[in-house]
Design a protein around this motif. Structure first.
Motif, PDB file in Angstrom:
ATOM      1  N   ILE A  81       0.855  -1.175   0.000  1.00  0.00           N
ATOM      2  CA  ILE A  81       0.000   0.000   0.000  1.00  0.00           C
ATOM      3  C   ILE A  81       0.896   1.231   0.000  1.00  0.00           C
ATOM      4  O   ILE A  81       1.659   1.448   0.941  1.00  0.00           O
ATOM      5  CB  ILE A  81      -0.907   0.035   1.243  1.00  0.00           C
ATOM      6  N   PRO A  82       0.850   2.081  -1.046  1.00  0.00           N
ATOM      7  CA  PRO A  82       1.641   3.319  -1.044  1.00  0.00           C
ATOM      8  C   PRO A  82       0.988   4.356  -0.121  1.00  0.00           C
ATOM      9  O   PRO A  82      -0.121   4.840  -0.393  1.00  0.00           O
ATOM     10  CB  PRO A  82       1.625   3.758  -2.508  1.00  0.00           C
ATOM     11  N   LEU A  83       1.662   4.673   0.964  1.00  0.00           N
ATOM     12  CA  LEU A  83       1.045   5.515   1.982  1.00  0.00           C
ATOM     13  C   LEU A  83       0.871   6.965   1.543  1.00  0.00           C
ATOM     14  O   LEU A  83       0.162   7.724   2.205  1.00  0.00           O
ATOM     15  CB  LEU A  83       1.869   5.464   3.271  1.00  0.00           C
ATOM     16  N   GLY A  84       1.490   7.353   0.430  1.00  0.00           N
ATOM     17  CA  GLY A  84       1.309   8.710  -0.058  1.00  0.00           C
ATOM     18  C   GLY A  84      -0.125   9.031  -0.425  1.00  0.00           C
ATOM     19  O   GLY A  84      -0.512  10.201  -0.472  1.00  0.00           O
ATOM     20  N   LEU A  85      -0.924   8.011  -0.696  1.00  0.00           N
ATOM     21  CA  LEU A  85      -2.338   8.220  -1.035  1.00  0.00           C
ATOM     22  C   LEU A  85      -3.266   7.907   0.137  1.00  0.00           C
ATOM     23  O   LEU A  85      -4.485   7.832  -0.045  1.00  0.00           O
ATOM     24  CB  LEU A  85      -2.730   7.349  -2.232  1.00  0.00           C
ATOM     25  N   GLU A  86      -2.697   7.731   1.321  1.00  0.00           N
ATOM     26  CA  GLU A  86      -3.498   7.299   2.468  1.00  0.00           C
ATOM     27  C   GLU A  86      -3.334   8.257   3.650  1.00  0.00           C
ATOM     28  O   GLU A  86      -2.281   8.857   3.840  1.00  0.00           O
ATOM     29  CB  GLU A  86      -3.055   5.898   2.926  1.00  0.00           C
ATOM     30  N   ASN A  87      -4.391   8.357   4.446  1.00  0.00           N
ATOM     31  CA  ASN A  87      -4.296   8.988   5.762  1.00  0.00           C
ATOM     32  C   ASN A  87      -4.018   7.877   6.765  1.00  0.00           C
ATOM     33  O   ASN A  87      -4.840   6.956   6.919  1.00  0.00           O
ATOM     34  CB  ASN A  87      -5.605   9.698   6.098  1.00  0.00           C
ATOM     35  N   PRO A  88      -2.867   7.886   7.443  1.00  0.00           N
ATOM     36  CA  PRO A  88      -2.521   6.756   8.315  1.00  0.00           C
ATOM     37  C   PRO A  88      -3.557   6.449   9.386  1.00  0.00           C
ATOM     38  O   PRO A  88      -3.778   5.272   9.705  1.00  0.00           O
ATOM     39  CB  PRO A  88      -1.183   7.199   8.931  1.00  0.00           C
ATOM     40  N   PRO A 115       3.801   9.675  -4.686  1.00  0.00           N
ATOM     41  CA  PRO A 115       3.048   8.730  -5.519  1.00  0.00           C
ATOM     42  C   PRO A 115       3.388   8.879  -7.000  1.00  0.00           C
ATOM     43  O   PRO A 115       3.694   9.969  -7.489  1.00  0.00           O
ATOM     44  CB  PRO A 115       1.586   9.113  -5.249  1.00  0.00           C
ATOM     45  N   MET A 116       3.321   7.776  -7.722  1.00  0.00           N
ATOM     46  CA  MET A 116       3.570   7.785  -9.161  1.00  0.00           C
ATOM     47  C   MET A 116       2.570   8.700  -9.871  1.00  0.00           C
ATOM     48  O   MET A 116       1.376   8.683  -9.557  1.00  0.00           O
ATOM     49  CB  MET A 116       3.463   6.362  -9.707  1.00  0.00           C
ATOM     50  N   LEU A 117       3.061   9.529 -10.776  1.00  0.00           N
ATOM     51  CA  LEU A 117       2.251  10.465 -11.564  1.00  0.00           C
ATOM     52  C   LEU A 117       1.507  11.470 -10.688  1.00  0.00           C
ATOM     53  O   LEU A 117       0.444  11.987 -11.060  1.00  0.00           O
ATOM     54  CB  LEU A 117       1.256   9.699 -12.461  1.00  0.00           C
ATOM     55  N   LYS A 122      -2.693  15.479  -8.048  1.00  0.00           N
ATOM     56  CA  LYS A 122      -2.461  15.924  -6.670  1.00  0.00           C
ATOM     57  C   LYS A 122      -3.534  16.890  -6.167  1.00  0.00           C
ATOM     58  O   LYS A 122      -3.868  16.884  -4.975  1.00  0.00           O
ATOM     59  CB  LYS A 122      -1.084  16.559  -6.557  1.00  0.00           C
ATOM     60  N   THR A 123      -4.103  17.707  -7.081  1.00  0.00           N
ATOM     61  CA  THR A 123      -5.116  18.645  -6.612  1.00  0.00           C
ATOM     62  C   THR A 123      -6.447  17.966  -6.321  1.00  0.00           C
ATOM     63  O   THR A 123      -7.269  18.514  -5.587  1.00  0.00           O
ATOM     64  CB  THR A 123      -5.337  19.772  -7.649  1.00  0.00           C
ATOM     65  N   LEU A 125      -6.418  14.805  -5.003  1.00  0.00           N
ATOM     66  CA  LEU A 125      -6.113  14.031  -3.800  1.00  0.00           C
ATOM     67  C   LEU A 125      -5.979  14.936  -2.576  1.00  0.00           C
ATOM     68  O   LEU A 125      -6.561  14.658  -1.515  1.00  0.00           O
ATOM     69  CB  LEU A 125      -4.825  13.245  -4.025  1.00  0.00           C
ATOM     70  N   TYR A 126      -5.220  16.024  -2.730  1.00  0.00           N
ATOM     71  CA  TYR A 126      -4.986  16.968  -1.627  1.00  0.00           C
ATOM     72  C   TYR A 126      -5.179  18.388  -2.163  1.00  0.00           C
ATOM     73  O   TYR A 126      -4.215  19.092  -2.455  1.00  0.00           O
ATOM     74  CB  TYR A 126      -3.570  16.810  -1.068  1.00  0.00           C
ATOM     75  N   PRO A 127      -6.433  18.851  -2.310  1.00  0.00           N
ATOM     76  CA  PRO A 127      -6.696  20.128  -2.976  1.00  0.00           C
ATOM     77  C   PRO A 127      -5.946  21.319  -2.399  1.00  0.00           C
ATOM     78  O   PRO A 127      -5.399  22.135  -3.143  1.00  0.00           O
ATOM     79  CB  PRO A 127      -8.216  20.294  -2.821  1.00  0.00           C
ATOM     80  N   GLU A 128      -5.920  21.433  -1.056  1.00  0.00           N
ATOM     81  CA  GLU A 128      -5.296  22.602  -0.430  1.00  0.00           C
ATOM     82  C   GLU A 128      -3.888  22.336   0.081  1.00  0.00           C
ATOM     83  O   GLU A 128      -3.165  23.275   0.417  1.00  0.00           O
ATOM     84  CB  GLU A 128      -6.152  23.107   0.750  1.00  0.00           C
ATOM     85  N   SER A 129      -3.484  21.067   0.149  1.00  0.00           N
ATOM     86  CA  SER A 129      -2.219  20.766   0.841  1.00  0.00           C
ATOM     87  C   SER A 129      -1.258  19.907   0.028  1.00  0.00           C
ATOM     88  O   SER A 129      -0.317  19.352   0.583  1.00  0.00           O
ATOM     89  CB  SER A 129      -2.516  20.054   2.168  1.00  0.00           C
ATOM     90  N   HIS A 130      -1.465  19.801  -1.279  1.00  0.00           N
ATOM     91  CA  HIS A 130      -0.634  18.878  -2.062  1.00  0.00           C
ATOM     92  C   HIS A 130       0.839  19.256  -2.034  1.00  0.00           C
ATOM     93  O   HIS A 130       1.703  18.392  -2.138  1.00  0.00           O
ATOM     94  CB  HIS A 130      -1.139  18.781  -3.501  1.00  0.00           C
ATOM     95  N   ALA A 131       1.145  20.540  -1.876  1.00  0.00           N
ATOM     96  CA  ALA A 131       2.552  20.959  -1.848  1.00  0.00           C
ATOM     97  C   ALA A 131       3.177  20.789  -0.467  1.00  0.00           C
ATOM     98  O   ALA A 131       4.397  20.898  -0.322  1.00  0.00           O
ATOM     99  CB  ALA A 131       2.676  22.416  -2.290  1.00  0.00           C
ATOM    100  N   LEU A 132       2.357  20.503   0.536  1.00  0.00           N
ATOM    101  CA  LEU A 132       2.845  20.412   1.917  1.00  0.00           C
ATOM    102  C   LEU A 132       2.942  18.981   2.433  1.00  0.00           C
ATOM    103  O   LEU A 132       3.424  18.762   3.550  1.00  0.00           O
ATOM    104  CB  LEU A 132       1.913  21.205   2.847  1.00  0.00           C
ATOM    105  N   GLN A 133       2.492  18.018   1.652  1.00  0.00           N
ATOM    106  CA  GLN A 133       2.443  16.637   2.127  1.00  0.00           C
ATOM    107  C   GLN A 133       3.849  16.094   2.405  1.00  0.00           C
ATOM    108  O   GLN A 133       4.794  16.328   1.657  1.00  0.00           O
ATOM    109  CB  GLN A 133       1.754  15.743   1.105  1.00  0.00           C
ATOM    110  N   ASP A 134       3.964  15.350   3.503  1.00  0.00           N
ATOM    111  CA  ASP A 134       5.219  14.701   3.887  1.00  0.00           C
ATOM    112  C   ASP A 134       5.139  13.244   3.456  1.00  0.00           C
ATOM    113  O   ASP A 134       4.380  12.459   4.020  1.00  0.00           O
ATOM    114  CB  ASP A 134       5.412  14.808   5.406  1.00  0.00           C
ATOM    115  N   PHE A 135       5.924  12.880   2.453  1.00  0.00           N
ATOM    116  CA  PHE A 135       5.902  11.513   1.938  1.00  0.00           C
ATOM    117  C   PHE A 135       7.087  10.698   2.456  1.00  0.00           C
ATOM    118  O   PHE A 135       7.483   9.707   1.831  1.00  0.00           O
ATOM    119  CB  PHE A 135       5.902  11.522   0.407  1.00  0.00           C
TER     120      PHE A 135
END
Length: 341
Positions: A81-88, A115-117, A122-123, A125-135
């Motif tokens: 499971i790629p956690l970049g697309l998940e809320n832990p 995440p790939m592609l 990203k907008t 998946l994370y409309p307001e926070s895509h640039a701030l996500q910690d992967f």
């Protein structure tokens, strides 16, 4: 570890769960039937590959939930499971629920990284926070804290007639100990330091090694994991290669299997990309031939369980032949006995 004469402890396989995009239900049902068949054959585990925005398993937790009600003993894993697309926190709730439904059979394999592609969606998946996500690997640690029952809220108590907990509900005891992580040498050491399990696959990174031999590099990664683990006697390592037995295959199947392996061979000769990713060749042959090749494989000799990967593009009858031959021919050639035997 399965040296010659020592039995392989656990046998499993990885499925991609393919389906037709214009009619997905039959393919999803086929995945569940494969899991049922695997339990009947005595497999210890089945692992689900996660594929977002593709015609494959996008929700492995949902598939495991359905499979948990059709099976009784087989372990159900994800790879990964790629956690970049998940809320832990939310993922922990789902995993714990399914683990309890299954009677403690869930093995969540996870990964991190962008995440790939990602830039293409990203907008959404994370409309307001895509640039701030910690992967980073911190996402794994967040998941572990949730699964272990550590506080995730600063409030616990009653509001009106409703009772609230400060930790994830439901709690599934032992689930955090069944989390898996994959990757290269540094990831292996990090997983060991967290006390979680280590997944190896048919691709390794050459970073940190002078070798260009896949099996040698994989063995080095497993050695590094065990050396860094606080309890190496309890540390679990699973090896995953594409292994295709031909014992009961038709001539046409054997021809297609060998063509498939040959079409992918060039990528095994030279490291790929900036991190130097090296792919394993696919193994095709009779179970006796495959057993000899595996016993000569340094990575296999250091793992105590396997999850052989099913090829991507075969038909349902091909998969049925492959998993049957693995269970009835290759497994016994490696000293493995079916669950419950």
């Amino acid at each position: 570890m399965p040296e010659r004469g020592q039995p392989l402890r656990k046998l499993g396989f990885l499925t991609i769960g393919r389906f037709a995009a214009d009619d997905p239900r039959p393919g999803i049902e086929e995945t569940l039937e494969v899991i049922e068949r695997a339990e009947a054959l005595g497999y210890d585990s089945v692992w689900l590959r996660c594929r977002h925005l593709q015609a494959g398993i996008s929700s492995p937790v949902a598939i495991m939930a359905a499979a948990s009600q059709r099976t009784r003993h087989i372990e159900l894993g994800t790879a990964v499971i790629p956690l970049g697309l998940e809320n832990p926190l939310r993922l922990a709730e789902d995993l714990a629920t399914v683990d309890l439904l299954s009677g403690g059979r869930v093995n969540p394999g996870v990964s991190v990284g962008t995440p790939m592609l990602y830039d293409h969606y990203k907008t959404e998946l994370y409309p307001e926070s895509h640039a701030l996500q910690d992967f980073s690997k911190e996402r794994v640690l967040r998941l572990l804290r949730c699964l272990r029952g550590e506080p995730v809220s600063d409030f616990a108590g009653t509001v009106g007639i409703e009772q609230f907990s400060d930790h994830v509900q439901p709690h599934a005891p032992g689930l955090a100990d069944r989390v898996w992580y994959g990757g290269g040498r540094d990831s292996a050491i990090w997983a060991a330091e967290q006390g979680i399990n280590y997944l190896t696959s048919s691709v390794v990174s050459i970073e940190g090694t002078a070798s260009r031999d896949f099996a040698t590099i994989q063995a080095e990664h497993i050695d590094a994991f065990r050396a860094a683990h606080r309890h190496p006697d309890r540390a679990r390592v699973s090896q995953g290669l594409v292994v295709i037995p031909t014992d009961s295959a038709t001539d046409d199947q054997v021809c297609r299997y060998r063509e498939y392996a040959a079409s992918r061979f060039d990528r095994t000769t030279t490291p790929q990309g900036p991190r130097g990713m090296l792919f394993s060749p696919d193994y095709v042959g009779t179970s006796d031939e495959l057993a000899d090749q595996l016993y000569d494989h340094a990575g296999f000799r250091r793992a105590d369980e396997v999850a052989f990967a099913l090829p991507f593009s075969f038909a349902a009858e091909d998969y049925a032949q492959i998993i049957t031959d693995i269970a009835e021919r290759l497994g016994p050639a490696l000293g493995w006995a079916p669950a419950g035997a």
